[in-house]
Design a protein around this motif. Structure first.
Motif, PDB file in Angstrom:
ATOM      1  N   ALA A  46       0.826  -1.204   0.000  1.00 43.62           N
ATOM      2  CA  ALA A  46       0.000   0.000   0.000  1.00 43.62           C
ATOM      3  C   ALA A  46       0.864   1.259   0.000  1.00 43.62           C
ATOM      4  O   ALA A  46       0.579   2.235  -0.711  1.00 43.62           O
ATOM      5  CB  ALA A  46      -0.925  -0.009   1.221  1.00 43.62           C
ATOM      6  N   GLN A  50       1.224   4.172  -3.048  1.00 46.54           N
ATOM      7  CA  GLN A  50       1.108   5.606  -2.773  1.00 46.54           C
ATOM      8  C   GLN A  50       2.344   6.359  -3.269  1.00 46.54           C
ATOM      9  O   GLN A  50       2.245   7.448  -3.829  1.00 46.54           O
ATOM     10  CB  GLN A  50       0.928   5.832  -1.267  1.00 46.54           C
ATOM     11  CG  GLN A  50       0.752   7.274  -0.850  1.00 46.54           C
ATOM     12  CD  GLN A  50       0.786   7.410   0.655  1.00 46.54           C
ATOM     13  OE1 GLN A  50       1.840   7.409   1.263  1.00 46.54           O
ATOM     14  NE2 GLN A  50      -0.383   7.519   1.281  1.00 46.54           N
ATOM     15  N   GLY A 193      -6.906   2.928  14.622  1.00 48.44           N
ATOM     16  CA  GLY A 193      -6.764   3.251  13.210  1.00 48.44           C
ATOM     17  C   GLY A 193      -5.339   3.526  12.771  1.00 48.44           C
ATOM     18  O   GLY A 193      -5.122   4.079  11.687  1.00 48.44           O
ATOM     19  N   GLY A 221      -1.743   5.945   8.822  1.00 51.15           N
ATOM     20  CA  GLY A 221      -3.171   5.698   8.956  1.00 51.15           C
ATOM     21  C   GLY A 221      -3.553   4.368   8.330  1.00 51.15           C
ATOM     22  O   GLY A 221      -3.040   4.008   7.266  1.00 51.15           O
ATOM     23  N   LYS A 222      -4.443   3.646   8.975  1.00 51.54           N
ATOM     24  CA  LYS A 222      -4.800   2.307   8.511  1.00 51.54           C
ATOM     25  C   LYS A 222      -5.491   2.322   7.164  1.00 51.54           C
ATOM     26  O   LYS A 222      -5.330   1.402   6.353  1.00 51.54           O
ATOM     27  CB  LYS A 222      -5.702   1.632   9.546  1.00 51.54           C
ATOM     28  CG  LYS A 222      -6.021   0.174   9.255  1.00 51.54           C
ATOM     29  CD  LYS A 222      -6.796  -0.460  10.389  1.00 51.54           C
ATOM     30  CE  LYS A 222      -7.047  -1.938  10.138  1.00 51.54           C
ATOM     31  NZ  LYS A 222      -7.782  -2.570  11.269  1.00 51.54           N
ATOM     32  N   THR A 223      -6.271   3.366   6.877  1.00 54.80           N
ATOM     33  CA  THR A 223      -7.036   3.401   5.627  1.00 54.80           C
ATOM     34  C   THR A 223      -6.398   4.282   4.557  1.00 54.80           C
ATOM     35  O   THR A 223      -6.377   3.930   3.383  1.00 54.80           O
ATOM     36  CB  THR A 223      -8.478   3.881   5.889  1.00 54.80           C
ATOM     37  OG1 THR A 223      -8.443   5.167   6.544  1.00 54.80           O
ATOM     38  CG2 THR A 223      -9.222   2.892   6.777  1.00 54.80           C
ATOM     39  N   ASN A 224      -5.843   5.445   4.958  1.00 52.74           N
ATOM     40  CA  ASN A 224      -5.281   6.352   3.953  1.00 52.74           C
ATOM     41  C   ASN A 224      -3.757   6.236   3.809  1.00 52.74           C
ATOM     42  O   ASN A 224      -3.174   6.782   2.881  1.00 52.74           O
ATOM     43  CB  ASN A 224      -5.659   7.803   4.251  1.00 52.74           C
ATOM     44  CG  ASN A 224      -5.151   8.278   5.608  1.00 52.74           C
ATOM     45  OD1 ASN A 224      -4.258   7.683   6.209  1.00 52.74           O
ATOM     46  ND2 ASN A 224      -5.735   9.364   6.104  1.00 52.74           N
ATOM     47  N   HIS A 225      -3.124   5.550   4.771  1.00 48.19           N
ATOM     48  CA  HIS A 225      -1.675   5.311   4.758  1.00 48.19           C
ATOM     49  C   HIS A 225      -0.848   6.594   4.765  1.00 48.19           C
ATOM     50  O   HIS A 225       0.325   6.589   4.389  1.00 48.19           O
ATOM     51  CB  HIS A 225      -1.282   4.432   3.559  1.00 48.19           C
ATOM     52  CG  HIS A 225      -2.029   3.139   3.520  1.00 48.19           C
ATOM     53  ND1 HIS A 225      -2.921   2.818   2.526  1.00 48.19           N
ATOM     54  CD2 HIS A 225      -2.054   2.089   4.398  1.00 48.19           C
ATOM     55  CE1 HIS A 225      -3.454   1.635   2.757  1.00 48.19           C
ATOM     56  NE2 HIS A 225      -2.953   1.167   3.888  1.00 48.19           N
TER      57      HIS A 225
END
Length: 276
Positions: A46, A50, A193, A221-225
């Motif tokens: 991930a 990015q 998170g 961040g777990k969702t947006n990294h």
């Protein structure tokens, strides 16, 4: 210790994500046979995705420098900016290195005394310029040659701990990777998170052999990294942590960012200028 001695940076490379492991005879880091656990690999994927699309980054920062011997912490507050080089073959400009700047405007000493002090570090075309506006002192250091392919912001080599733009292949090449421990409350009070990686320099790497760094914890961040914090641990118990606030990616470079991403000349009759 100087900022350049306190911390290192994570590397970016827009080339292929697969690299050949160096041999022991080459003196480079040696790849371990056991791969990281699936959760760490998924997080690396991930982060790598990015990094491929990264053009620019900006955030407010708080950097805490802990001295284990004195049991004291100094805090500095400011902003950080990063601009990626144009794609290969682009006519956007001659620079093929990332530009980075960090500006500290306020500090809190271990005694609790707050100070307004402007410090400006900027990396342009392989030259790190350190502006101390209070002392009127400018130090320029050539950290990479103009034609070198070496990334001056590689983790363990560069001056500013920017946990952004790192590539999976480079992390696996230079570090043993495991899940990071929960982020400490002294850095970020809400661990919900937040996910992270614990990076240990591989034997034979520059950081393992020549520097004092024993490990790096990177939390996103777990969702947006997006980066939340990075903490660098040294053998003597000292540590440097950087907390990122309101991080933004690919939002463009505004006038304020351009101001700090430049390395302006100063009046030599007023400033003390050193080149190293």
């Amino acid at each position: 210790a100087t900022l350049a001695q306190e911390a290192g940076t994570l590397v970016d490379d827009r080339g292929p994500a697969s690299i050949s492991p160096p041999s022991k005879a080459s003196g480079g880091p040696v790849q371990a046979s056991a791969p990281p656990d699936p959760a760490s690999m998924a997080l690396l994927d991930a982060i790598d995705t990015q990094s491929i699309s990264l053009q620019d980054f900006a955030a407010r920062v708080r950097m805490n420098t802990y001295d284990d011997l004195a049991d004291e912490t100094e805090k500095r507050f400011g902003r950080v900016y990063l601009v990626m080089p144009p794609p290969v073959g682009s006519e956007s400009g001659p620079s093929q290195h990332r530009q980075a700047a960090i500006v500290f405007e306020r500090s809190i000493e271990p005694s609790g005394r707050a100070r307004e002090r402007l410090e400006h570090f900027v990396l342009v075309d392989g030259i790190l310029s350190d502006y101390d506006h209070e002392a009127k002192r400018l130090v320029r250091r050539r950290v990479v040659g103009p034609d070198s392919q070496r990334d001056p912001l590689r983790l363990g080599e560069g001056p500013i701990p920017l946990p952004i733009g790192q590539r999976k292949a480079d992390i696996l090449k230079y570090f043993e990777v495991t899940p990071a421990p929960p982020i400490p409350a002294r850095i970020f009070k809400d661990a919900e998170g937040v996910v992270g990686l614990h990076l240990v320099p591989r034997p034979g790497s520059e950081m393992a052999d020549a520097r004092k760094i024993t490990g790096i914890d990177l939390w996103v961040g777990k969702t947006n990294h997006l980066p939340i914090a990075v903490e660098i641990h040294e053998r003597d118990g000292d540590r440097t942590s950087v907390r990122f606030f309101d991080p933004s990616i690919n939002a463009g470079v505004d006038d304020e960012a351009r101001r700090w991403l430049e390395a302006p000349d100063v009046d030599p009759t007023v400033w003390r200028i050193e080149s190293k």
